[in-house]
Design a protein around this motif. Structure first.
Motif, PDB file in Angstrom:
ATOM      1  N   MET A 174       0.811  -1.227   0.000  1.00 55.76           N
ATOM      2  CA  MET A 174       0.000   0.000   0.000  1.00 55.76           C
ATOM      3  C   MET A 174       0.840   1.270   0.000  1.00 55.76           C
ATOM      4  N   ARG A 232      13.597  -0.129   3.813  1.00 57.51           N
ATOM      5  CA  ARG A 232      14.944  -0.697   4.001  1.00 57.51           C
ATOM      6  C   ARG A 232      15.510  -1.288   2.717  1.00 57.51           C
ATOM      7  N   TYR A 234       0.323  -8.707  16.515  1.00 57.67           N
ATOM      8  CA  TYR A 234      -0.124  -7.756  15.492  1.00 57.67           C
ATOM      9  C   TYR A 234      -1.351  -6.992  15.988  1.00 57.67           C
ATOM     10  N   SER A 286      -0.806  -7.548  -0.753  1.00 59.40           N
ATOM     11  CA  SER A 286       0.506  -6.948  -0.480  1.00 59.40           C
ATOM     12  C   SER A 286       1.457  -8.072  -0.072  1.00 59.40           C
TER      13      SER A 286
HETATM   14  N1  LIG Z   1      -2.214  -5.782   3.609  1.00 62.49           N
HETATM   15  C1  LIG Z   1      -3.114  -5.866   4.546  1.00 62.49           C
HETATM   16  O1  LIG Z   1      -4.011  -6.730   4.460  1.00 62.49           O
HETATM   17  C2  LIG Z   1      -3.108  -4.904   5.702  1.00 62.49           C
HETATM   18  C3  LIG Z   1      -4.253  -4.863   6.513  1.00 62.49           C
HETATM   19  C4  LIG Z   1      -4.283  -3.977   7.577  1.00 62.49           C
HETATM   20  C5  LIG Z   1      -3.205  -3.141   7.815  1.00 62.49           C
HETATM   21  N2  LIG Z   1      -2.101  -3.220   7.025  1.00 62.49           N
HETATM   22  C6  LIG Z   1      -0.986  -2.322   7.352  1.00 62.49           C
HETATM   23  O2  LIG Z   1      -0.647  -1.556   6.212  1.00 62.49           O
HETATM   24  C7  LIG Z   1       0.729  -1.179   6.266  1.00 62.49           C
HETATM   25  C8  LIG Z   1       1.382  -1.496   4.932  1.00 62.49           C
HETATM   26  O3  LIG Z   1       1.406  -2.890   4.785  1.00 62.49           O
HETATM   27  P1  LIG Z   1       1.275  -3.666   3.395  1.00 62.49           P
HETATM   28  O4  LIG Z   1       0.102  -4.525   3.515  1.00 62.49           O
HETATM   29  O5  LIG Z   1       1.399  -2.735   2.257  1.00 62.49           O
HETATM   30  O6  LIG Z   1       2.537  -4.630   3.550  1.00 62.49           O
HETATM   31  P2  LIG Z   1       3.875  -4.848   2.705  1.00 62.49           P
HETATM   32  O7  LIG Z   1       3.578  -5.060   1.269  1.00 62.49           O
HETATM   33  O8  LIG Z   1       4.592  -5.934   3.441  1.00 62.49           O
HETATM   34  O9  LIG Z   1       4.654  -3.478   2.885  1.00 62.49           O
HETATM   35  C9  LIG Z   1       5.234  -3.112   4.096  1.00 62.49           C
HETATM   36  C10 LIG Z   1       6.223  -2.003   3.862  1.00 62.49           C
HETATM   37  O10 LIG Z   1       6.786  -1.636   5.125  1.00 62.49           O
HETATM   38  C11 LIG Z   1       8.215  -1.596   4.980  1.00 62.49           C
HETATM   39  N3  LIG Z   1       8.814  -1.869   6.282  1.00 62.49           N
HETATM   40  C12 LIG Z   1       8.608  -2.930   7.102  1.00 62.49           C
HETATM   41  N4  LIG Z   1       9.358  -2.821   8.204  1.00 62.49           N
HETATM   42  C13 LIG Z   1      10.061  -1.662   8.085  1.00 62.49           C
HETATM   43  C14 LIG Z   1      11.006  -0.984   8.891  1.00 62.49           C
HETATM   44  N5  LIG Z   1      11.408  -1.501  10.075  1.00 62.49           N
HETATM   45  N6  LIG Z   1      11.518   0.187   8.463  1.00 62.49           N
HETATM   46  C15 LIG Z   1      11.146   0.708   7.268  1.00 62.49           C
HETATM   47  N7  LIG Z   1      10.237   0.128   6.456  1.00 62.49           N
HETATM   48  C16 LIG Z   1       9.710  -1.045   6.865  1.00 62.49           C
HETATM   49  C17 LIG Z   1       8.522  -2.636   3.918  1.00 62.49           C
HETATM   50  O11 LIG Z   1       9.721  -2.309   3.227  1.00 62.49           O
HETATM   51  P3  LIG Z   1      11.189  -2.871   3.499  1.00 62.49           P
HETATM   52  O12 LIG Z   1      11.059  -4.331   3.802  1.00 62.49           O
HETATM   53  O13 LIG Z   1      11.881  -2.580   2.202  1.00 62.49           O
HETATM   54  O14 LIG Z   1      11.733  -2.063   4.630  1.00 62.49           O
HETATM   55  C18 LIG Z   1       7.354  -2.415   2.961  1.00 62.49           C
HETATM   56  O15 LIG Z   1       7.644  -1.354   2.092  1.00 62.49           O
HETATM   57  C19 LIG Z   1       1.315  -1.923   7.469  1.00 62.49           C
HETATM   58  O16 LIG Z   1       1.389  -1.062   8.569  1.00 62.49           O
HETATM   59  C20 LIG Z   1       0.313  -3.026   7.717  1.00 62.49           C
HETATM   60  O17 LIG Z   1       0.316  -3.475   9.052  1.00 62.49           O
HETATM   61  C21 LIG Z   1      -2.037  -4.080   5.981  1.00 62.49           C
END
Ligand SMILES: NC(=O)c1ccc[n+]([C@@H]2O[C@H](COP(=O)([O-])OP(=O)(O)OC[C@H]3O[C@@H](n4cnc5c(N)ncnc54)[C@H](OP(=O)(O)O)[C@@H]3O)[C@@H](O)[C@H]2O)c1
Length: 269
Positions: free
Chosen positions: A19, A39, A155, A190
């Motif tokens: 996202m 990162r 989580y 994602s």
């Molecule tokens: N997808 C879902 O179903 C869902 C639902 C509810 C909430 N969310 C929330 O939405 C947000 C985005 O998640 P997403 O679903 O898009 O997941 P994703 O595709 O795994 O993306 C997560 C991003 O966070 C970065 N990241 C993780 N740890 C980090 C750190 N310590 N420092 C800097 N960057 C970091 C990762 O990049 P690097 O690994 O390159 O650092 C990646 O760009 C999260 O907070 C997640 O909890 C997601």
């Protein structure tokens, strides 16, 4: 639709995938200039190159949100390059999962370091500039921060904390002219559910049925619209709205259904 974010500068953490990356692409199409942090350098640079190829402008900052000095340097780099920050999306996060009896305190600590304290570092690092621009702060919570679900307690706890923080600082930051938008997605396409408890990308399959998982483009569109309207909160995905309503108005029935669905299926000790 016109370019609603013309002349705005957005700083997004976790922008190398999911996202964060897609919201960056959509904000760029609407005129925003972007500072993108994560990162993984290769992934982040690829997102920046895609944005540049579409005629947008994005600068990569390789940093971990747990590293305050690196985060501060990224913020300083953003202000040096663009002169201001109008929008901050504290989006970086991952999920530590498993029933509590298979986990240890350190698993919870690791989860909170990124999902809660990383987000808090992001707020402190950018707040002086948001105050200057009377800008806006988007915080990634989750529907998992509204409903407890089996085998996801680290989580859930981290996202309940984000929602508590976001609801409270809405008032504090309004005092400074900064708006807060709590963004609570349901299941979105994602890398999230392919990441293990140590934060590493794996090829483990998504346990959520594909018909329930919303395309990332659609989720990012909802996020961009909520930011544009400075909404105090938004639930991203219709199934997320249904879960939140069930929890609010039918808490006992909701708990009963979730327990029935998971009984006997959790990993053993
Ligand atoms: N997808 C879902 O179903 C869902 C639902 C509810 C909430 N969310 C929330 O939405 C947000 C985005 O998640 P997403 O679903 O898009 O997941 P994703 O595709 O795994 O993306 C997560 C991003 O966070 C970065 N990241 C993780 N740890 C980090 C750190 N310590 N420092 C800097 N960057 C970091 C990762 O990049 P690097 O690994 O390159 O650092 C990646 O760009 C999260 O907070 C997640 O909890 C997601």
């Amino acid at each position: 639709m016109g370019r609603r974010f013309e002349n705005k500068v957005a700083f997004i953490t976790g922008a190398s995938a999911g996202m964060g990356a897609e919201t960056a692409r959509q904000l760029a199409r609407e005129g925003a200039r972007l500072a993108l942090l994560a990162r993984r350098a290769d992934n982040l640079e690829e997102v920046c190159a895609e944005i540049a190829a579409q005629g947008g402008e994005a600068t990569p900052f390789i940093a971990d949100v747990n590293d305050r000095a690196a985060l501060d340097a990224a913020v300083a780099g953003t202000v040096e390059k663009y002169g201001r920050i109008d929008i901050v999306l504290a989006n970086a996060g991952f999920g530590v999962t498993g029933p509590i009896y298979t986990l240890e305190v350190d698993d919870y600590r690791r989860q909170f370091e990124t999902n809660f304290f990383g987000l808090l570092h992001t707020i402190y690092a950018t707040l002086p500039y948001l105050k200057e621009s009377r800008g806006q702060l988007g915080l990634l919570g989750s529907v998992a921060g509204m409903i407890g679900t089996p085998a996801t307690s680290p989580y859930n706890a981290s996202k309940f904390a984000v929602i508590g923080l976001g609801e409270a600082i809405y008032h504090d930051l309004d005092e400074l002219g900064v708006s807060v938008t709590l963004i609570n997605p349901g299941f979105v396409e994602s890398e999230l559910r392919h990441i293990n408890n140590r934060g590493e990308l794996t090829n483990k399959p998504d346990p959520i049925p594909s018909w329930l998982v919303v395309p990332v483009e659609k989720a990012a569109r909802t996020i961009v619209n909520a930011l544009y309207r400075r909404k105090p909160d938004v639930i991203v995905t219709n199934h997320g709205k249904v879960f939140a309503l069930c929890k609010r108005f039918l808490p006992r029935a909701t708990r009963w259904v979730i327990r029935r669905m998971s009984k006997g299926r959790l990993p053993k000790l």
